[in-house]
Design a protein around this motif. Structure first.
Motif, short mmCIF file in Angstrom:
data_model
loop_
_atom_site.label_atom_id
_atom_site.label_comp_id
_atom_site.label_asym_id
_atom_site.label_seq_id
_atom_site.Cartn_x
_atom_site.Cartn_y
_atom_site.Cartn_z
N ARG A 67 40.10 -0.98 -51.61
CA ARG A 67 38.74 -0.77 -51.08
C ARG A 67 38.52 0.67 -50.61
N PHE A 68 39.57 1.31 -50.15
CA PHE A 68 39.46 2.68 -49.61
C PHE A 68 40.13 3.65 -50.57
N THR A 69 39.56 4.84 -50.67
CA THR A 69 40.16 5.90 -51.46
C THR A 69 40.17 7.18 -50.65
N ILE A 70 41.35 7.76 -50.49
CA ILE A 70 41.48 9.02 -49.77
C ILE A 70 41.64 10.14 -50.78
N SER A 71 41.02 11.26 -50.49
CA SER A 71 41.11 12.41 -51.40
C SER A 71 41.01 13.70 -50.59
N THR A 72 41.40 14.79 -51.21
CA THR A 72 41.37 16.07 -50.52
C THR A 72 40.75 17.14 -51.39
N ASP A 73 39.99 18.02 -50.76
CA ASP A 73 39.48 19.21 -51.39
C ASP A 73 40.07 20.38 -50.62
N ASN A 74 41.19 20.87 -51.11
CA ASN A 74 41.90 21.90 -50.36
C ASN A 74 41.09 23.18 -50.22
N ALA A 75 40.26 23.47 -51.20
CA ALA A 75 39.43 24.68 -51.12
C ALA A 75 38.47 24.60 -49.93
N LYS A 76 38.05 23.40 -49.62
CA LYS A 76 37.13 23.19 -48.49
C LYS A 76 37.87 22.72 -47.23
N THR A 77 39.19 22.63 -47.32
CA THR A 77 40.03 22.09 -46.23
C THR A 77 39.41 20.82 -45.65
N THR A 78 39.07 19.91 -46.55
CA THR A 78 38.40 18.67 -46.17
C THR A 78 39.08 17.49 -46.84
N VAL A 79 39.26 16.44 -46.08
CA VAL A 79 39.79 15.18 -46.60
C VAL A 79 38.69 14.13 -46.47
N TYR A 80 38.57 13.31 -47.51
CA TYR A 80 37.54 12.28 -47.54
C TYR A 80 38.18 10.90 -47.52
N LEU A 81 37.45 9.95 -46.97
CA LEU A 81 37.85 8.55 -47.06
C LEU A 81 36.63 7.77 -47.55
N GLU A 82 36.71 7.38 -48.81
CA GLU A 82 35.64 6.60 -49.41
C GLU A 82 35.95 5.14 -49.14
N MET A 83 35.01 4.43 -48.53
CA MET A 83 35.23 3.03 -48.16
C MET A 83 34.16 2.18 -48.81
N ILE A 84 34.57 1.17 -49.56
CA ILE A 84 33.64 0.26 -50.20
C ILE A 84 33.96 -1.16 -49.75
N ASN A 85 33.02 -2.07 -50.05
CA ASN A 85 33.22 -3.48 -49.70
C ASN A 85 33.69 -3.62 -48.24
N LEU A 86 32.97 -2.98 -47.36
CA LEU A 86 33.37 -2.98 -45.96
C LEU A 86 33.23 -4.36 -45.34
N LYS A 87 34.15 -4.63 -44.40
CA LYS A 87 34.20 -5.91 -43.73
C LYS A 87 34.06 -5.69 -42.21
N PRO A 88 33.64 -6.70 -41.48
CA PRO A 88 33.53 -6.53 -40.02
C PRO A 88 34.83 -6.05 -39.37
N GLU A 89 35.96 -6.45 -39.92
CA GLU A 89 37.24 -6.03 -39.33
C GLU A 89 37.55 -4.55 -39.59
N ASP A 90 36.72 -3.88 -40.36
CA ASP A 90 36.88 -2.44 -40.55
C ASP A 90 36.20 -1.66 -39.42
N THR A 91 35.51 -2.36 -38.56
CA THR A 91 34.80 -1.73 -37.45
C THR A 91 35.76 -1.03 -36.51
#
Length: 122
Positions: A67-91
């Motif tokens: 459900r989650f995908t982590i990725s990095t853009d080193n040029a922007k020194t940024t890490v992303y966490l893409e979250m889909i199909n979120l559930k209440p327990e992800d709160t």
């Protein structure tokens, strides 16, 4: 000055999606592993996902796999966490962490950003 700034939280319904961003500055980004932690109300902070910014290796908690995908853009020194199909327990409040272990000195360095709140309604 070291900074880790997390963005992207919000209120979504069950099944919704969010993308969190963690932008870093003040340290050598490529030398650190970046992780996302979640702290639910009244609970301990737990690691959700991690990425090595040097070679791209990733790790996910069982609750995040598929459900989650982590990725990095080193040029922007940024890490992303893409979250889909979120559930209440992800709160919870999501924090980003930068960690480096210097193998020559065994020195462990941790930096934390401010959290961003994710609320998943049922």
């Amino acid at each position: 000055e070291v900074q880790l700034q997390a963005f992207g939280g919000g209120l979504v319904q069950t099944g919704g999606s969010l993308r969190l961003s963690c932008t870093a500055s003040g340290f050598t980004f490529d030398d650190y592993a970046i992780s996302w932690f979640r702290q639910a109300p009244g609970k301990e902070r737990v690691v959700v996902s991690s990425i090595s910014t040097s070679d791209g290796r990733v790790w996910y908690a069982n609750s995040a796999k598929g459900r989650f995908t982590i990725s990095t853009d080193n040029a922007k020194t940024t890490v992303y966490l893409e979250m889909i199909n979120l559930k209440p327990e992800d709160t919870g409040v999501y924090f980003c962490n930068a960690r480096n272990l210097d193998l020559a000195t065994a020195r462990l360095t941790d930096y934390w950003g401010q959290g961003t709140l994710v609320t998943v309604s049922s």
